[in-house]
Design a protein around this motif. Structure first.
Motif, short mmCIF file in Angstrom:
data_model
loop_
_atom_site.label_atom_id
_atom_site.label_comp_id
_atom_site.label_asym_id
_atom_site.label_seq_id
_atom_site.Cartn_x
_atom_site.Cartn_y
_atom_site.Cartn_z
N LEU A 86 50.48 43.85 59.29
CA LEU A 86 49.15 43.80 58.68
C LEU A 86 48.10 43.67 59.77
CD1 LEU A 86 49.80 41.25 55.76
CD2 LEU A 86 50.00 43.75 55.68
N TYR A 87 46.92 44.27 59.52
CA TYR A 87 45.79 44.16 60.44
C TYR A 87 44.64 43.47 59.72
CZ TYR A 87 48.40 47.60 63.16
OH TYR A 87 49.38 48.26 63.89
N ASP A 88 44.12 42.43 60.32
CA ASP A 88 43.08 41.62 59.69
C ASP A 88 41.70 42.20 60.02
OD1 ASP A 88 41.53 39.61 58.57
OD2 ASP A 88 42.90 38.01 59.21
N ILE A 89 40.92 42.51 59.00
CA ILE A 89 39.59 43.10 59.22
C ILE A 89 38.50 42.03 59.32
CG2 ILE A 89 40.25 45.19 57.97
CD1 ILE A 89 38.41 44.23 55.68
N ARG A 90 38.86 40.74 59.19
CA ARG A 90 37.82 39.71 59.17
C ARG A 90 36.95 39.71 60.42
NH1 ARG A 90 36.00 35.63 56.37
NH2 ARG A 90 37.67 35.66 54.82
N PRO A 91 37.52 39.80 61.63
CA PRO A 91 36.63 39.77 62.81
C PRO A 91 35.56 40.88 62.78
CG PRO A 91 38.90 39.42 63.46
CD PRO A 91 38.94 39.82 62.03
N ASP A 92 35.98 42.11 62.48
CA ASP A 92 35.02 43.22 62.42
C ASP A 92 34.05 43.04 61.26
OD1 ASP A 92 35.98 44.50 64.64
OD2 ASP A 92 37.32 45.83 63.52
N LEU A 93 34.57 42.56 60.14
CA LEU A 93 33.73 42.39 58.96
C LEU A 93 32.63 41.36 59.20
CD1 LEU A 93 33.35 43.16 55.96
CD2 LEU A 93 34.85 41.25 55.37
N GLU A 94 32.98 40.22 59.79
CA GLU A 94 31.99 39.17 60.02
C GLU A 94 30.98 39.58 61.09
OE1 GLU A 94 34.11 35.58 60.82
OE2 GLU A 94 34.55 35.21 58.70
N ARG A 95 31.43 40.41 62.02
CA ARG A 95 30.50 40.89 63.04
C ARG A 95 29.45 41.82 62.44
NH1 ARG A 95 30.71 45.49 65.76
NH2 ARG A 95 32.88 45.85 65.12
N VAL A 96 29.88 42.68 61.54
CA VAL A 96 28.97 43.67 60.96
C VAL A 96 28.19 43.09 59.77
CG1 VAL A 96 28.83 45.95 59.87
CG2 VAL A 96 30.48 45.54 61.71
N ILE A 97 28.86 42.25 58.95
CA ILE A 97 28.22 41.66 57.77
C ILE A 97 28.34 40.14 57.90
CG2 ILE A 97 28.10 41.68 55.24
CD1 ILE A 97 29.70 44.25 55.25
N PRO A 98 27.41 39.51 58.59
CA PRO A 98 27.52 38.06 58.86
C PRO A 98 27.60 37.20 57.60
CG PRO A 98 25.81 39.07 60.23
CD PRO A 98 26.22 40.10 59.23
N GLN A 99 27.08 37.70 56.48
CA GLN A 99 27.09 36.91 55.24
C GLN A 99 28.51 36.62 54.75
OE1 GLN A 99 25.43 39.71 56.08
NE2 GLN A 99 24.01 40.26 54.41
N THR A 100 29.50 37.36 55.26
CA THR A 100 30.88 37.16 54.80
C THR A 100 31.58 36.05 55.58
OG1 THR A 100 31.74 38.81 56.37
CG2 THR A 100 31.06 39.60 54.19
N ARG A 101 30.94 35.50 56.60
CA ARG A 101 31.60 34.56 57.49
C ARG A 101 32.14 33.35 56.74
NH1 ARG A 101 27.93 34.44 61.52
NH2 ARG A 101 28.99 36.22 62.47
N GLY A 102 33.45 33.10 56.92
CA GLY A 102 34.09 31.91 56.38
C GLY A 102 34.36 31.95 54.89
N LYS A 103 34.08 33.05 54.22
CA LYS A 103 34.26 33.13 52.76
C LYS A 103 35.54 33.87 52.43
CE LYS A 103 29.29 32.99 51.87
NZ LYS A 103 28.12 33.73 51.37
N SER A 104 36.25 33.35 51.45
CA SER A 104 37.49 33.98 51.02
C SER A 104 37.18 35.24 50.21
CB SER A 104 38.31 33.02 50.16
OG SER A 104 37.66 32.79 48.92
N LEU A 105 38.20 36.07 50.01
CA LEU A 105 38.01 37.27 49.21
C LEU A 105 37.65 36.90 47.77
CD1 LEU A 105 38.09 40.33 49.19
CD2 LEU A 105 40.55 40.23 48.72
#
Length: 711
Positions: free
Chosen positions: A297-316
Motif C-alpha cells: 500500500l502507498y499512503d497519500i497522506r503526505p502529498d494530500l496534506e501538502r496540497v490540501i492543508p485542511q486535511t491535516r490530522g483528520k481521519s477519512l
C-alpha cells in the motif's frame, strides 16, 4: 392575473434541507422546478471546477491529445477552423491562445463574406496551400465528411470538435469530440462549441502533468455492520483520474483467504494501491484475511496534506463528514471522499487546471450564452465562473468593449452578455468579417484593442441600420402572410435577405405584429441552402415546432422563444406544405399562458436577504428562467411615468409591503396607470428581484412581471 404556483409535498424540500444543507425557501423552489436529484442539485448548490465532468469521458479525447502533442513536438503547422458566430469565434480564440501558449505554429480560418458554414472544398485548398498537417475544427466539422476525406487524402489529419447533431456516420477524422454523436458516453450533451474546445484544452493541459496516462487503485477497508465480524473492502480503479472499475466486497473476518476473494483479481493488476493512513488500512485488511495478508500500500497522506492543508490530522471518516462531494454520492461515503480528495490533490498541484483554467471560462460563458445552450448541468458552473472572471478580472481585449457598454466595475449577468456583448461580437460574423472579433479577443495590445473595439461597435451599428432598412422591404410580405395563415403565423422568404439578419428581422416582425404567436424568416445562402430563424411569444415553443420538420430540415436548434434551421432549397415546397398543415393545428390560444410563480413571499420574508435566493439560482437563461415571486395585498404608494410615449413607456412604482417600501420598474406599461390601478390601491404583483447599478452604487429593485388590482 392567471398564474401557476405548483404544489409540492412538504417532505420533498425538507429532505433537501436536511441532506444538502440549503435553506427551506431555496429547497422549495428547487422542488417546484423539479430539481431534486443529486446529479442536478450539484450544479445549483456548488461552484467548484471539481464538479465538472472529466474531458476523458469523451472516447476520442486521448487520441486528440496524443495527435496534438505529436504536432507540437514535430513543430507541425496547425490550422484552427471555426465558425463565424459568437460561439465559433470564442471557440476559435480559445484554441488559438492555447496552442500559441504551447509554442505551436498555428493559424486560423473562418467563413468570411458569404462563405457557407463549415469546411468547404475551397477551404481545403487553402489549408493545403498553407501547408498545414493538422486541422482542428471548432463549433463545426461533424457533417464535413467529404472535406475531411479530401484533407486525409492529402496527408492532413483532422480533429473534429463540435456540438451539433451528427448523422448516422461520423467523419473519418483522427478524433471526433462531440457530445451529440450517437456513440458518445459523455454525460452531458448540451455543451456549446466553446465548451467542447475548453474540454480539449483541459485535457491537453492535463496531458503535460505526471498524472497523465497513469492508472491507480484507491482502497478503503472498514468494519462491517453488527458485531465487527466482517470487513467491507472498497476499491476503485482510476485512469486519468476517471473511474474505470470498482469492486465492493464484505469479507467474513478470518474465514476467506485472499486467493478466494474476488478482490484478488482486482488488486493484482500491477497498479499502485493508494490509501489514506496505510497502517490503519493494513490492519483492517489483516483483520479480514489474517495476519499474514501482505499487500503493498502507498499512503497519500503526505502529498494530500501538502496540497490540501485542511486535511491535516483528520481521519477519512472525519473528512467524509465535512466533504460536500459526499452529499451527491450514492453511498460509500468514505470511498467517495477518498476519490474526491485524490482527484483534487492531483489537479491542485497544477494551477493551469484550476485557477488558470478559470481564466478561460470568460469566453466559454460568452459563447455558451450566445448560442442559447441550456444552463443546466456543468454549463451552469462554467458560465457562473466565467461571469465572475468577466466581472472581476476582465481580459485586456474586452476592457474597452465592457467600458463602452457601461459594464465595467459591476457584476456581469447573462442578460448583459445577451444584450450588450455578444450582439457586438456577432455583428462581425453577420457582416462577413469575423476576423475582426477574433483579432480583438486574441490581442493584448491596448492600442490595438481600442481600435478593434471601435470597429466592432461600428459594425454593430451598421448591422442594426441594415436590419431596419431590410425590414422595411418585407413589411408587405409580412402583412400578406399574416392574412394567408389566418393570423396564426407569419412566413417571410426572401432570397435577397442577408442570412445573418433573419433573426433580427423575425424579432422586429414579431414586435410589430403582436397578435401573431410566431414569425419565420428565411434567406438563401451562397451554397443554395436556405437559412431560417423562428421567433415566438406566449406558449408557442420554437424548438418543439421545428422538431416537427426534422425530416425536412438538415439541422435545427434553439429554445422556446427562438430557433434556427437550415434547409435544402429544393425541399422548400414540401416544407411549405407541411408548415401549412402544422399551422392549421394551432389552437389559436398560443398567446395565452399561465405565469409560473416560484414562490409566494409573505411580508416577513420580503427583505434584502431574498436576493441571496435569486443569486443562488443564477446564471439565468435557457432552461433556467429567472425566478418569479408573488406578493399579495401590497399598496401602491407612488407612480411615475418614464418616457414620452405614455402607451409604450415604462412605469416607476413605489410599493409598500409589510413595513418596507420597494422601488419597482414595470416595462412597457405606460397605459396601465389610472386604467388598471391608482395610487393607494392594493395590488397583487408578480415580480423578479435584481440589483440596479447607478454610478457604482448597487440597490435592490423589483421588476414587475404582472400586476393586478385587488377587489
Amino acid at each position: 392575473m392567471k398564474y401557476e404556483l405548483k404544489r409540492v409535498s412538504p417532505e420533498v424540500p425538507r429532505r433537501l434541507v436536511e441532506k444538502y444543507r440549503c435553506d427551506l425557501l431555496s429547497a422549495t423552489i428547487l422542488s417546484r422546478r423539479g430539481i431534486t436529484h443529486r446529479n442536478d442539485l450539484r450544479f445549483y448548490l456548488e461552484n467548484s471546477l471539481n464538479c465538472l465532468h472529466s474531458p476523458f469521458l469523451f472516447e476520442d479525447m486521448d487520441a486528440a491529445v496524443t495527435r496534438i502533442n505529436e504536432a507540437l513536438e514535430a513543430k507541425e503547422r496547425i490550422c484552427i477552423f471555426g465558425d463565424r458566430d459568437a460561439d465559433g469565434i470564442t471557440a476559435t480564440t480559445l484554441m488559438i491562445e492555447e496552442l500559441e501558449r504551447l509554442g505551436a505554429d498555428v493559424f486560423y480560418m473562418l467563413p468570411e463574406g458569404d462563405d457557407p458554414y463549415g469546411l468547404t472544398a475551397q477551404a481545403v485548398e487553402k489549408i493545403k496551400e498553407e501547408k498545414a498537417t493538422l486541422v482542428i475544427t471548432v463549433d463545426c466539422g461533424i457533417s464535413c465528411h467529404e472535406e475531411i476525406d479530401a484533407l486525409s487524402a492529402s496527408g492532413i489529419d483532422t480533429i473534429v470538435t463540435d456540438h451539433h447533431i451528427s448523422g448516422d456516420e461520423v467523419p473519418s477524422a483522427v478524433a471526433v469530440i462531440d457530445p451529440k454523436v450517437p456513440s458518445s458516453k459523455y454525460p452531458f450533451e448540451h455543451l456549446a462549441g466553446c465548451g467542447v474546445a475548453a474540454k480539449l484544452i483541459w485535457a491537453l493541459r492535463f496531458s503535460r502533468t505526471k498524472f497523465y496516462g497513469s492508472a491507480v487503485i484507491l482502497l478503503h477497508a472498514l468494519p462491517g455492520p453488527g458485531e465487527n465480524t466482517t470487513t467491507i473492502i472498497e476499491a476503485v480503479q482510476l485512469e486519468n483520474l476517471v473511474e474505470t472499475a470498482r469492486v465492493v466486497e464484505e469479507i467474513p473476518n478470518g474465514a476467506v483467504d485472499m486467493e478466494h476473494s474476488r478482490l484478488v483479481t482486482f488488486l493484482t493488476r500491477s497498479l499502485p494501491i493508494l490509501v489514506l493512513d496505510k497502517d490503519l488500512e493494513l490492519r483492517a485488511l489483516r483483520n479480514a484475511f489474517g495476519k499474514n495478508a501482505d499487500i503493498m500500500l502507498y499512503d497519500i497522506r503526505p502529498d494530500l496534506e501538502r496540497v490540501i492543508p485542511q486535511t491535516r490530522g483528520k481521519s477519512l471518516f472525519d473528512l467524509s463528514k465535512q466533504s460536500r462531494a459526499v452529499l451527491y454520492a450514492d453511498g460509500h461515503e468514505e470511498l467517495e471522499t477518498l476519490i474526491s480528495l485524490f482527484q483534487s490533490s492531483c489537479t491542485y498541484q497544477e494551477p493551469l487546471l484550476t485557477s488558470g483554467y478559470e481564466k478561460i471560462l470568460d469566453l466559454v460563458a460568452l459563447g455558451t450564452v450566445a448560442d442559447l445552450m441550456p444552463l443546466r448541468d456543468e454549463n451552469r458552473i462554467m458560465v457562473r465562473l466565467g461571469l465572475r472572471q468577466l466581472s472581476e478580472h476582465p481580459r485586456e481585449s474586452l476592457v474597452q468593449l465592457l467600458s463602452a457598454q457601461n459594464l465595467m466595475g459591476r457584476p456581469i449577468s447573462t442578460t448583459d452578455i445577451g444584450w450588450y456583448i455578444t450582439p457586438v461580437i456577432n455583428s462581425s460574423g453577420r457582416l462577413g468579417c469575423p476576423r475582426v472579433a477574433v483579432d480583438l479577443l486574441t490581442s493584448s495590445d491596448p492600442a490595438v484593442c481600442t481600435e478593434l473595439t471601435k470597429k466592432l461597435i461600428s459594425l454593430n451599428k451598421e448591422r442594426q441600420k441594415l436590419g431596419e432598412e431590410t425590414y422595411e422591404g418585407v413589411k408587405e410580405q409580412a402583412k400578406e402572410s399574416l392574412e394567408s395563415f389566418g393570423s396564426k403565423f407569419i412566413l417571410i422568404k426572401d432570397d435577397s435577405l442577408p442570412r445573418g439578419l433573419t433573426g433580427s428581422i423575425a424579432s422586429k416582425v414579431l414586435r410589430d405584429y403582436s397578435q401573431v404567436p410566431a414569425v419565420m424568416v428565411m434567406a438563401k445562402a451562397d451554397d443554395g441552402r436556405l437559412s431560417g430563424s423562428l421567433r415566438s411569444r406566449g406558449a408557442f415553443n420554437c424548438r418543439e415546432f421545428l422538431s416537427l420538420f426534422s425530416d425536412e430540415v438538415s439541422d435545427f436548434g434553439g429554445h422556446k422563444a427562438a430557433g434556427g434551421f437550415s434547409l435544402d432549397a429544393d425541399r422548400f415546397p414540401s416544407f411549405r406544405a407541411k408548415l401549412e398543415e402544422e399551422v392549421l393545428k394551432l389552437d389559436g390560444d398560443e398567446e395565452s399562458e399561465d405565469l409560473v410563480i416560484d414562490a409566494l413571499i409573505p411580508p416577513q420574508y420580503m427583505n434584502a436577504s431574498l436576493i441571496k435566493i435569486v443569486e443562488l439560482f443564477e446564471p439565468y437563461g435557457e432552461q433556467n428562467m429567472p425566478l418569479n415571486f408573488l406578493i399579495e395585498h401590497a399598496e401602491v404608494k407612488d407612480c411615475i411615468s418614464l418616457g414620452e410615449n405614455r402607451e409604450k413607456g415604462n412605469l416607476k412604482l413605489t410599493i409598500k409591503y409589510g413595513s418596507s417600501l420597494w422601488p419597482c420598474l414595470w416595462w412597457n406599461s405606460g397605459d396601465a396607470y389610472k386604467k388598471r390601478f391608482e395610487i393607494g390601491d392594493r395590488v397583487t404583483i408578480a415580480f423578479r428581484l435584481g440589483r440596479n447599478y447607478y454610478r457604482g452604487v448597487s440597490s435592490l429593485q423589483l421588476t414587475v412581471v404582472a400586476l393586478e388590482k385587488e377587489e
